[in-house]
Design an enzyme around this catalytic site. Sequence first.
Site, PDB file in Angstrom:
ATOM      1  N   CYS A 357      63.320  53.906  32.333  1.00  0.00           N
ATOM      2  CA  CYS A 357      63.709  55.269  33.027  1.00  0.00           C
ATOM      3  C   CYS A 357      62.779  56.378  32.456  1.00  0.00           C
ATOM      4  CB  CYS A 357      65.292  55.598  32.303  1.00  0.00           C
ATOM      5  SG  CYS A 357      66.490  54.042  32.339  1.00  0.00           S
TER       6      CYS A 357
HETATM    7  O1  KQY Z   1      67.700  57.017  33.948  1.00  0.00           O
HETATM    8  C1  KQY Z   1      68.374  57.450  33.110  1.00  0.00           C
HETATM    9  N1  KQY Z   1      68.999  56.398  32.531  1.00  0.00           N
HETATM   10  C2  KQY Z   1      68.408  58.555  32.511  1.00  0.00           C
HETATM   11  C3  KQY Z   1      69.939  59.188  32.293  1.00  0.00           C
HETATM   12  C4  KQY Z   1      69.840  60.289  31.437  1.00  0.00           C
HETATM   13  C5  KQY Z   1      71.114  61.091  31.408  1.00  0.00           C
HETATM   14  C6  KQY Z   1      70.926  62.442  30.446  1.00  0.00           C
HETATM   15  N2  KQY Z   1      71.312  61.921  29.367  1.00  0.00           N
END
Ligand code: KQY
Length: 365
Positions: A357
């Site tokens: 991510c």
């Molecule tokens: O791609 C992702 N898993 C990011 C999620 C972030 C959420 C914000 N706290």
Amino acid sequence: MSLRSGTPRADGFSMPAEWAPQTQIWMLWPERPDSWRAGALPARAAFLEVVRAIARFEPVTVGASQKQFQNASAQLAEDSNVRVIEMSNDDIWMRDCGPTFVIEGKGGLAAVDWEFNAWGGHLGGAYPTWDLDNQVAQKVAQLERVPRYATPGFVLEGGSIHVDGEGTLVTTTECLLHPNRNPQLGQSEIERYLRDYLAVDTIIWLPEGLYNDETDGHVDNFCCFVRPGEVLLCWTDDESDPNYSRCRSALAVLERSRDARGRELVVHKMPIPSPIYAILESEGGAIGQVPDESGQPERLAASYVNFLIVNGGIIVPGFDDPMDSVALELLQTLFPEREVVMVPGREILLGGGNIHCITQQQPRP
Ligand code: KQY
């Protein structure tokens, strides 16, 4: 650099698989106090481990806000494979706000600049404003002098898709059909965007992603291709785990799917770690669990599938769990030609995601 008016597919571009050769990895420096505890210091320490692990294999560009530019530069100064640039941002999730790169046969590279709404905009999004993140893809494209294809009004995050580079894409209904992304579009209209902007032909829709994922079920935390015709799926045999039915529903879809080349899929099962909960680690060492609305401690969406493929390597989060060694071994078997490197994943997980991510690969055309 130019904003192109057509679609990547019409211009001969397609999204390569993550295992295709890469030029560099893009990341964003942690800063946001409502995402990262203790002044973001523990998150930065974890982030630095990820950057250094990647930089052993290929160059990394880290974007930092104007306020954090000197700090990030100082902390990464030793590593000649890392450059720090000033880039305004709302948080660190480069996979989701950054560009999806596409390539074409004559050596061309372009960037798809999806609309980003922080995983749901005003209907459950993670932050109240996301305009800085929404400009990240454009800035990356300009820095790299590559043409950009924008999709104004069409929301998509890079973590919600995986491709095999041979015409197949896997995603989840939970995320892409969630009313907080593109409520004006039906499934076939969303598929049209995926076909036109990524040049895929076959789209595999898993019903859901991992339980309690803040992204509404991003596929990159749940299932990915490891080579054409083979996928890796999160798995648990614990019937009391809310992931039990999610894994089985996904397996059922994968078992009856054919990819774009007509192949049946080989499904490898990646165990999930034992349940991990949000723990408040205070400076004095006191530990208390953070309850959710029902008073239960909040289960974090921990997954070994959230790894990044780099040139010659695999960078995977570890959770100090007995399954860490199982995950390492399985990944090493699946990627025998790459070195699998595990780095601590808990701090980034506390922010809502993991290594895949916070990274975005730039393919070498
Ligand atoms: O791609 C992702 N898993 C990011 C999620 C972030 C959420 C914000 N706290």
